[in-house]
Enzyme design. Structure first.
Site, PDB file in Angstrom:
ATOM      1  N   THR A 140       0.946  -1.346  -0.053  1.00 47.04           N
ATOM      2  CA  THR A 140       0.117  -0.040  -0.016  1.00 47.04           C
ATOM      3  C   THR A 140       0.927   1.364   0.107  1.00 47.04           C
ATOM      4  O   THR A 140       0.788   2.107   0.887  1.00 47.04           O
ATOM      5  CB  THR A 140      -0.846   0.023   1.242  1.00 47.04           C
ATOM      6  OG1 THR A 140       0.012  -0.219   2.458  1.00 47.04           O
ATOM      7  CG2 THR A 140      -2.083  -1.031   1.312  1.00 47.04           C
ATOM      8  N   PRO A 141       1.595   1.345  -1.264  1.00 47.23           N
ATOM      9  CA  PRO A 141       2.448   2.683  -1.160  1.00 47.23           C
ATOM     10  C   PRO A 141       1.595   3.927  -1.007  1.00 47.23           C
ATOM     11  O   PRO A 141       0.638   4.136  -1.640  1.00 47.23           O
ATOM     12  CB  PRO A 141       3.241   2.552  -2.190  1.00 47.23           C
ATOM     13  CG  PRO A 141       2.434   1.669  -3.179  1.00 47.23           C
ATOM     14  CD  PRO A 141       2.012   0.546  -2.233  1.00 47.23           C
ATOM     15  N   HIS A 142       2.250   4.903  -0.296  1.00 47.01           N
ATOM     16  CA  HIS A 142       1.483   6.526  -0.198  1.00 47.01           C
ATOM     17  C   HIS A 142       2.591   7.322   0.301  1.00 47.01           C
ATOM     18  O   HIS A 142       3.862   6.989   0.678  1.00 47.01           O
ATOM     19  CB  HIS A 142       0.317   6.184   0.981  1.00 47.01           C
ATOM     20  CG  HIS A 142       0.868   5.696   2.359  1.00 47.01           C
ATOM     21  ND1 HIS A 142       0.924   4.309   2.503  1.00 47.01           N
ATOM     22  CD2 HIS A 142       1.224   6.428   3.253  1.00 47.01           C
ATOM     23  CE1 HIS A 142       1.258   4.347   3.926  1.00 47.01           C
ATOM     24  NE2 HIS A 142       1.651   5.603   4.120  1.00 47.01           N
ATOM     25  N   GLY A 143       2.246   8.676   0.108  1.00 48.45           N
ATOM     26  CA  GLY A 143       3.312   9.654   0.438  1.00 48.45           C
ATOM     27  C   GLY A 143       3.260   9.997   1.784  1.00 48.45           C
ATOM     28  O   GLY A 143       2.493   9.306   2.488  1.00 48.45           O
TER      29      GLY A 143
END
Ligand SMILES: Cc1cc2nc3c(=O)[nH]c(=O)nc-3n(C[C@H](O)[C@H](O)[C@H](O)COP(=O)(O)O)c2cc1C
Length: 349
Positions: free
Chosen positions: A260-263
């Site tokens: 779940t990549p996110h900033g």
């Protein structure tokens, strides 16, 4: 009047029982009191704390109790002599049971214990009624008097919940009425009510799912997720760099082939609106420590939106079978259908 005629004995006892104030002089044995108390202790009580103890005043002990009550009326807060009629009345009562509970300093525990003791007292009243006995549950001022409490052995940190006067009814009690419960009943029968509105879904549609992608290195996959978020208008270009940064600090691998990549927080200004993109790698991409990712959920998060997505994804894909089921879809329609099925099956109400 809401008396319901029924063949059920408990329902009968509940409705027929009346508070009894006047008793026949017939004795009530200690054995019978014990028997009734042993039935009463089947009351519901949280954590089985059994928050109760009792003092029974029978035979000569009845006079002791009345003397202590009389003394308290004279010397206690009330400061008035007890009327002779009241003394005579009390002396005639065949038995008394003082019900005591420990006062836990935690308010929720206190309330639970008080509730449990109250149900115990009602059990006692019903069990007594079934045996032809009547009870009145008294909470006169005397139960709060320090002198009276001390004189009957109530300890600091204990509460007298009531004095139960017990005996065979002298006269048939007057019928009572009750307001029908339905007058005070709110009915909620719609399952899709308020709660459903609060449920969180990972928003998926044909537009934000990218199916059957070639396996590529992890960094390129995160880059691609970022670019798709930009394309769909969720984030500005500079958000992508913060996704890479975030990944360096802490892996966003969730488990069972899902990430779940996110900033990071500092890139919040780059977020136009919250949303996700889903990248599907049927052959998996090498993520970390030999783990492969088949479903990558790229997140554009305003405030704590990423936590909602993370929690939902964790619940949905906690079971490997669920992650495999979605990852093995071969068309967008099938992917959406399986994703929604898993969402429904793992929904926590
Ligand atoms: C916590 C509690 C305290 C009570 N204390 C008294 C009391 O001090 N004096 C009294 O006459 N009745 C007392 N009662 C009895 C009520 O007055 C009685 O239950 C009510 O009038 C309804 O009558 P019923 O029990 O016959 O249905 C008490 C009842 C409860 C639940």
């Amino acid at each position: 009047m809401t008396t319901i005629i029924t063949q059920f004995p408990v329902a009968h006892a509940i409705q027929e029982r009346r508070t009894i104030k006047n008793f026949k002089p017939d004795a009530v044995s200690l054995d019978l009191i014990n028997e009734l108390l042993n039935i009463s202790v089947w009351a519901p009580n949280h954590k089985l704390r059994e928050p109760w103890r009792f003092i029974a005043f029978v035979e000569g002990g009845r006079k002791t109790l009345v003397q202590l009550m009389k003394r308290d009326a004279e010397k206690g807060k009330m400061g008035k002599p007890m009327k002779k009629a009241k003394i005579d009345y009390l002396l005639e009562i065949p038995a008394h049971v003082v019900v005591i509970m420990p006062e836990d300093p935690r308010p929720n525990v206190w309330e639970e214990d008080f509730a449990a003791v109250s149900t115990l007292i009602q059990n006692f009243q019903l069990a007594a009624w079934e045996r032809g006995l009547g009870v009145i549950w008294k909470t006169d001022a005397v139960i709060y008097s320090p002198e009276f409490r001390q004189s009957i052995g109530v300890q600091p940190g204990e509460k007298v919940v009531g004095i139960l006067h017990v005996g065979y009814p002298e006269t048939a009690p007057k019928p009572q009425t009750r307001t029908p419960a339905t007058d005070r009943l709110t009915i909620i029968s719609d399952a899709s009510g308020m709660i459903e509105e609060e449920l969180f879904y990972i928003p998926i549609s044909k537009q934000n799912i990218f199916l059957n992608l070639q396996s590529i290195p992890k960094t390129e996959a995160i880059q691609l997720a970022g670019e798709k978020l930009v394309e769909l208008g969720y984030v500005a270009e500079n958000y992508i760099a913060s996704m890479h940064e975030k990944e360096k600090v802490k892996s966003t691998y969730l488990g069972n082939g899902v990430s779940t990549p996110h900033g990071s927080k500092i890139a919040k200004e780059a977020v136009v609106k919250s949303g996700v993109v889903i990248l599907h790698f049927p052959n998996g991409i090498d993520y970390e420590n030999g783990e492969k990712v088949y479903i990558m959920i790229g997140i554009a998060a305003e405030r704590s939106y990423h936590l909602d997505v993370l929690m939902k994804a964790a619940t949905m894909f906690e079971m490997k079978g669920n992650a495999d089921k979605v990852a093995n879809a071969t068309s967008i329609e099938e992917f959406i259908q399986r994703f929604e099925e898993v969402e429904r099956d793992t929904r926590v109400w």
